[in-house]
Design a protein around this motif. Sequence first.
Motif, PDB file in Angstrom:
ATOM      1  N   VAL A 168       0.838  -1.209   0.000  1.00  0.00           N
ATOM      2  CA  VAL A 168       0.000   0.000   0.000  1.00  0.00           C
ATOM      3  C   VAL A 168       0.872   1.257   0.000  1.00  0.00           C
ATOM      4  O   VAL A 168       0.611   2.210  -0.745  1.00  0.00           O
ATOM      5  CB  VAL A 168      -0.933  -0.002   1.222  1.00  0.00           C
ATOM      6  N   SER A 169       1.921   1.255   0.833  1.00  0.00           N
ATOM      7  CA  SER A 169       2.778   2.449   0.904  1.00  0.00           C
ATOM      8  C   SER A 169       3.542   2.663  -0.384  1.00  0.00           C
ATOM      9  O   SER A 169       3.845   3.801  -0.753  1.00  0.00           O
ATOM     10  CB  SER A 169       3.749   2.330   2.086  1.00  0.00           C
ATOM     11  N   THR A 170       3.871   1.566  -1.096  1.00  0.00           N
ATOM     12  CA  THR A 170       4.549   1.712  -2.389  1.00  0.00           C
ATOM     13  C   THR A 170       3.612   2.342  -3.419  1.00  0.00           C
ATOM     14  O   THR A 170       4.015   3.194  -4.219  1.00  0.00           O
ATOM     15  CB  THR A 170       5.038   0.339  -2.903  1.00  0.00           C
ATOM     16  N   ALA A 171       2.336   1.927  -3.375  1.00  0.00           N
ATOM     17  CA  ALA A 171       1.368   2.466  -4.333  1.00  0.00           C
ATOM     18  C   ALA A 171       1.094   3.941  -4.076  1.00  0.00           C
ATOM     19  O   ALA A 171       1.059   4.746  -5.017  1.00  0.00           O
ATOM     20  CB  ALA A 171       0.075   1.654  -4.258  1.00  0.00           C
ATOM     21  N   ASP A 172       0.906   4.322  -2.810  1.00  0.00           N
ATOM     22  CA  ASP A 172       0.633   5.727  -2.481  1.00  0.00           C
ATOM     23  C   ASP A 172       0.922   5.929  -0.995  1.00  0.00           C
ATOM     24  O   ASP A 172       0.108   5.558  -0.141  1.00  0.00           O
ATOM     25  CB  ASP A 172      -0.822   6.074  -2.791  1.00  0.00           C
ATOM     26  N   ALA A 173       2.054   6.522  -0.697  1.00  0.00           N
ATOM     27  CA  ALA A 173       2.484   6.673   0.695  1.00  0.00           C
ATOM     28  C   ALA A 173       1.524   7.560   1.491  1.00  0.00           C
ATOM     29  O   ALA A 173       1.244   7.289   2.670  1.00  0.00           O
ATOM     30  CB  ALA A 173       3.900   7.246   0.740  1.00  0.00           C
ATOM     31  N   GLU A 174       0.999   8.599   0.837  1.00  0.00           N
ATOM     32  CA  GLU A 174       0.107   9.523   1.552  1.00  0.00           C
ATOM     33  C   GLU A 174      -1.190   8.828   1.953  1.00  0.00           C
ATOM     34  O   GLU A 174      -1.654   8.954   3.090  1.00  0.00           O
ATOM     35  CB  GLU A 174      -0.183  10.737   0.673  1.00  0.00           C
ATOM     36  N   VAL A 175      -1.765   8.079   1.016  1.00  0.00           N
ATOM     37  CA  VAL A 175      -2.988   7.329   1.314  1.00  0.00           C
ATOM     38  C   VAL A 175      -2.724   6.278   2.387  1.00  0.00           C
ATOM     39  O   VAL A 175      -3.529   6.078   3.298  1.00  0.00           O
ATOM     40  CB  VAL A 175      -3.538   6.676   0.027  1.00  0.00           C
TER      41      VAL A 175
END
Length: 296
Positions: A168-175
């Motif tokens: 998840v953090s690789t896909a979008d760290a902010e989300v």
Amino acid sequence: MDSLLSATANGLSLGALYAVMALGFVVIYRATGVLNFAHGAILLTGVYIASVVSQAHGYAPGALAGVGAGATVAVVAETVFLRHSKTRDHITLTILTLGLNILLVTEVSRRIGTHTLPLHDPIGNALTRFGGLTLPTARVLALVVSLVVITAFLLAFRLTRWGLAMRVSTADAEVASLMGVRLSVVSWTSWAIGGALAVISGLFLASFPAPGVTPSLADTAFRAFPAAVLGGLGSVGGALVGGILLGLAEAFAATYEGALGSWAHNLSGISAWLLLLVVLLLRPEGLFSARTVRRV
């Protein structure tokens, strides 16, 4: 025919070790966006600790201490140098790992001196025979252990909360942060895993074919770097395939370079970089990276 089978078996074993080491590059890159050029220094430090501990307590405690030391050094590097750096620029942080690599390799090299430190490996130069094929037992064991490590990593990556948090953090760290994923935990655990993987592969590379720990062992991490790039940086599957391709290329080059004439001298030493050059010319994003689609 025997030389072909032997080269294939040696290539698969060597490739599996490169794949384990390349996974270390990939897991850190996915978690932090930083290319860890201190990988070789962490490998050398861990294997050096393994050698020192094994001298008094035997190989198994030494190997465990080395893997633990590699993970610890990687976590310290992430916590002290990268997390508290005033910049978040990935290129600057990558250059910082180059400096860290030089510092660590210099210190460990000073401690080793001109000696070759033994690992007290109980296997030594033992041979394993099956069918009509004779292989060094160290190579067979390296293949088995690498497959176990890779399987354990893939299961953790797919089935655990840590693996989900990393994806998840690789896909979008902010989300990911808004969803409650603690990015700092993902970061330091990834560095710990990367450091441990480097030392595991380093223990086998230091055991065979030239048993012992020397400062040049740090350079072996850079031989695995093309494996991570071949598959596409950030691709776990790509690192595995890249490592196997690299091992096979090096083993076949080492087996047949003598028969190819003087132009092929030391072909095995540069085969990884030749393979990387060809792949990047044909597919610059790597073999398994998704192509970037842009709206026009």
